[in-house]
Design an enzyme around this catalytic site. Structure first.
Site, PDB file in Angstrom:
ATOM      1  N   TYR A 157      34.942  44.068  41.918  1.00  0.00           N
ATOM      2  CA  TYR A 157      35.883  43.442  41.290  1.00  0.00           C
ATOM      3  C   TYR A 157      37.630  43.985  40.687  1.00  0.00           C
ATOM      4  CZ  TYR A 157      36.982  43.261  36.141  1.00  0.00           C
ATOM      5  OH  TYR A 157      38.373  42.967  34.426  1.00  0.00           O
ATOM      6  N   LYS A 161      39.784  40.156  41.590  1.00  0.00           N
ATOM      7  CA  LYS A 161      41.482  40.304  40.892  1.00  0.00           C
ATOM      8  C   LYS A 161      42.419  40.686  41.076  1.00  0.00           C
ATOM      9  CE  LYS A 161      38.941  40.255  36.909  1.00  0.00           C
ATOM     10  NZ  LYS A 161      38.981  39.107  35.148  1.00  0.00           N
TER      11      LYS A 161
END
Length: 261
Positions: A157, A161
Site C-alpha cells: 500500500y 501510494k
C-alpha cells in the site's frame, strides 16, 4: 469560465459508489457537470445516478467495473464512448488487506497494484491526451499519507501510494504548460464504508476525528488548480510547498541538461 466549462463536458470518477467518490459525484453534479461513474458494484452506482438525476437534473453514465482487473480500462473506454472527459478523478485505491506482505497471496498485492497503479496510469494516458490538445481539463488523484514512507502491514500500500505521489507531481509539471490542472490530494484517515469494514474485520473501533468525505471532496475540487499537492491533515510528509519547489527544480534540470532538445 465556470467550473463546468473549464473541466467539462464530462467527468470520470473511478471509485464512485461510496465515500469520497460519491461525494465527488454529487458535488460535481451540483456544479452542472455530468459524470461517468465507475465502481465494482452496480446497485449503489445506479442508485447514485438516479439520485443525481432527480436532485440536480444532471445526467450520469454508470459503468460497473472491477478496477483491479486487466480489462477495466477497456470497459471504461467503452462506457465513455465519444464523450470528452474534461475531469478525471482517480479515487479508488483502498487496501482491504491490513496484513503483513507474506501473510497474503501475491494475487492480493497484484490486484492492489492494478487498482492503484496500472488502471489509473492507463486511464490518465488515454484521457489526458485530449485534455492536452484542448488545453483545458483536470486530473485529481486521491492518495494517502502512506505515500510519504513505509510501515508494517502496509508494504504494498505504501509503495503504490508513493508511486501515485511521484507520478502526479511529474504529470503536473508536464501538463501545466498546456493549462491542464493536476492535483494529488493526500488524505488522512477518512470516514468511508471501506475503512469501517476493515476495522470491523479486525475487531477495532473507529478512531475519532475522521475526515468527512463531503469535506474532502469539496477541498479537492477547490484546490484542483493549486497543484501538485494538497495535504489533508498530514503531519509526517514534506510540506507541499517544499515538494513543489523541488519538483520545479528537478524539472528544470531534466529539460535543460538531460532530456531537452
Amino acid at each position: 469560465m465556470t467550473f463546468a466549462e473549464k473541466y467539462g463536458p464530462w467527468a470520470l470518477i473511478m471509485g464512485a459508489s461510496e465515500g469520497t467518490g460519491r461525494a465527488f459525484a454529487r458535488q460535481l453534479a451540483a456544479q452542472g457537470l455530468p459524470s461517468v461513474l465507475v465502481a465494482r458494484r452496480q446497485q449503489p452506482l445506479q442508485a447514485l445516478a438516479d439520485e443525481i438525476r432527480a436532485e440536480f437534473g444532471v445526467d450520469c453514465i454508470v459503468a460497473s467495473t472491477d478496477l483491479s482487473q486487466p480489462n477495466a480500462v477497456d470497459k471504461i473506454k467503452q462506457a465513455c464512448g465519444e464523450r470528452h472527459i474534461g475531469l478525471l478523478v482517480c479515487n479508488a485505491g483502498a487496501d482491504p488487506n491490513g496484513a503483513h506482505f507474506l501473510d497474503k497471496t501475491i494475487d492480493n498485492w497484484q490486484q492492489l497494484t492494478m487498482l492503484n497503479v496500472v488502471t489509473p496510469l492507463a486511464c490518465v494516458h488515454h484521457f489526458a491526451r485530449e485534455m492536452r490538445v484542448k488545453k483545458r481539463g483536470g486530473i485529481l488523484i486521491v492518495g494517502s499519507g502512506a505515500c510519504y514512507g513505509g510501515g508494517a502491514y502496509m508494504a504494498t500500500y505504501t509503495g503504490v501510494k508513493a508511486f501515485q505521489l511521484c507520478f502526479t507531481e511529474s504529470l503536473w509539471a508536464e501538463l501545466k504548460p498546456h493549462n491542464v490542472d493536476v492535483l494529488h490530494l493526500v488524505l488522512t484517515t477518512t470516514d468511508t464504508p471501506a475503512f469501517h469494514q476493515l476495522l470491523e474485520e479486525k475487531g477495532k473501533k473507529p478512531p475519532k476525528n475522521l475526515a468527512a468525505p463531503e469535506a474532502v471532496a469539496a477541498t479537492g475540487l477547490a484546490k484542483l488548480s493549486a497543484g501538485p499537492i494538497y495535504n489533508w491533515g498530514q503531519r509526517f510528509g514534506l510540506r507541499a510547498s517544499w515538494r513543489k519547489r523541488r519538483l520545479m527544480l528537478i524539472s528544470y534540470f531534466s529539460e535543460k541538461m538531460v532530456f531537452g532538445q
